[in-house]
Motif scaffolding. Structure first.
Motif, PDB file in Angstrom:
ATOM      1  N   ASN A 155       0.833  -1.205   0.000  1.00 47.37           N
ATOM      2  CA  ASN A 155       0.000   0.000   0.000  1.00 47.37           C
ATOM      3  C   ASN A 155       0.869   1.258   0.000  1.00 47.37           C
ATOM      4  N   ARG A 158       2.601   1.782  -3.459  1.00 49.43           N
ATOM      5  CA  ARG A 158       1.667   2.321  -4.442  1.00 49.43           C
ATOM      6  C   ARG A 158       1.399   3.806  -4.157  1.00 49.43           C
ATOM      7  N   SER A 159       1.408   4.194  -2.888  1.00 50.70           N
ATOM      8  CA  SER A 159       1.231   5.607  -2.543  1.00 50.70           C
ATOM      9  C   SER A 159       2.399   6.445  -3.038  1.00 50.70           C
ATOM     10  N   ARG A 161       4.398   5.676  -5.526  1.00 57.07           N
ATOM     11  CA  ARG A 161       4.274   5.739  -6.985  1.00 57.07           C
ATOM     12  C   ARG A 161       3.214   6.756  -7.400  1.00 57.07           C
ATOM     13  N   ILE A 279      -5.683   5.319  -3.077  1.00 58.35           N
ATOM     14  CA  ILE A 279      -4.987   4.023  -3.044  1.00 58.35           C
ATOM     15  C   ILE A 279      -5.811   3.027  -2.237  1.00 58.35           C
ATOM     16  N   ALA A 284      -0.736  -4.317  -6.566  1.00 56.99           N
ATOM     17  CA  ALA A 284       0.268  -4.011  -7.582  1.00 56.99           C
ATOM     18  C   ALA A 284       1.604  -3.598  -6.989  1.00 56.99           C
ATOM     19  N   GLY A 285       1.687  -3.518  -5.655  1.00 59.33           N
ATOM     20  CA  GLY A 285       2.932  -3.109  -5.013  1.00 59.33           C
ATOM     21  C   GLY A 285       3.647  -4.204  -4.258  1.00 59.33           C
TER      22      GLY A 285
END
Length: 337
Positions: A155, A158-159, A161, A279, A284-285
């Motif tokens: 999580n 992804r944040s 990114r 998010i 995906a992370g």
């Protein structure tokens, strides 16, 4: 096997339940470590929104931040998974809808969320049943502590990114909890100048031990050109504060969830030409987080204050911490204790 079962708000027991048996496409994992999360606490108090929307009901078996070793596989599963250390995706899409086909299984309308949504039993137990498609193998460099922090790390990654940072950018993270501190560590590993904003002196004191460029209470926050502001808090007022603080033309990232609706002024969003990113999930992370931990670029282990057994889960959810606990925000459960 033994499992922690939540039967209602603040009603719980460790029970003997049937051990899982893998069906087609499934494996059984012997659990080594599980993280207790804020979502678990909301189920414990009865505040979790899924309980009110019908997406989750009591009794529920919690636990979605986990790692362990594959001990049994379905007949059609590659037997090379046996004995492998692994963690896994919380989000289990249906595999047939347009969102799953587009790689967006984490927002599949018919998804299960392990230990959270749809009744899929979680990892606060000696064993976990999980689809083999959800597994992510752990290298030797990622121990059990880090392995159970892959899910929150996903999580957080992804944040980072979503913040679209460049080396040298100043980023402000709101909330020095587990997700916020992982965001800060991963952003620093990406070359950003990282600052953290918090409220309690205890959490701020711990954040200062991690060596970020700045750790601040609100009244002390410097006026810097924040290229991104990441809200990793559960405070309903901070989403609007993030929008207020971010530089025009830059990004705000929302990964934290408040217990009540958060309001932002979309006029400010438009007039500042700000991009807002939401998010949900680590999906995906996960691989990227494993790589960051394995390489040593990020060490999440200081975030874990203590590790206790299944018999202590209810107390932990109620706010208890062992007398010898460290300063970090996370408590881990070892079901073997």
């Amino acid at each position: 096997m033994r499992a922690f079962v939540l039967t209602g708000p603040r009603e719980f027991a460790v029970r003997d339940v049937p051990a899982p048996v893998p069906g087609p496409g499934q494996v059984v994992v012997d659990i080594d470590r599980v993280g207790v999360c804020g979502t678990d606490v909301e189920f414990f108090t009865g505040e979790m929104s899924y309980l009110h929307s019908g997406q989750a009901t009591y009794p529920i078996r919690l636990g979605h931040e986990w790692c362990g070793t594959v001990s049994a596989v379905g007949d059609d599963v590659d037997r090379r998974w046996l004995g492998r250390r692994t963690t896994g995706d919380t989000m289990l899409g249906c595999g047939a809808c347009r969102r799953c086909a587009a790689g967006l299984h984490h927002v599949c309308e018919r998804r299960f969320e392990i230990g959270i949504r749809g009744g899929w039993p979680g990892a606060l137990a000696e064993q976990l049943l999980v689809p083999v498609s959800a597994l992510h193998a752990l290298p030797d460099e990622v121990d059990a502590v880090a392995g159970a922090l892959v899910e929150p790390g996903g999580n957080a990654l992804r944040s980072v990114r979503g913040a679209d940072l460049s080396p040298g950018d100043s980023v402000l993270v709101l909330g020095p909890g587990t997700i916020g501190l992982l965001v800060a560590q991963l952003a620093r590993a990406a070359g950003a100048e990282v600052h953290v904003l918090g409220r309690s002196e205890r959490s701020l004191a711990f954040a200062r031990t991690l060596g970020f460029a700045g750790v601040w209470a609100d009244g002390d926050l410097p006026d810097l050109p924040w290229a991104a502001v990441v809200d990793a808090s559960n405070a309903p007022g901070l989403p609007s504060r993030a929008l207020e603080l971010v530089e025009p033309g830059k990004r705000v990232v929302y990964v934290g969830l408040a217990g009540s609706p958060s309001m932002i002024d979309t006029r400010s969003l438009a007039l500042k030409d700000v991009t807002a990113v939401g998010i949900l999930s680590a999906s995906a992370g996960l691989d990227g987080t494993i790589e960051q931990y394995a390489s040593g670029a990020v060490d999440p282990s200081p975030l874990v204050a203590a590790t206790v057994g299944l018999d202590r889960v209810g107390a932990v959810l109620g706010g208890w911490r062992p007398a010898d606990a460290g300063q970090g925000p996370k408590v881990h459960i070892d079901p073997r204790l």
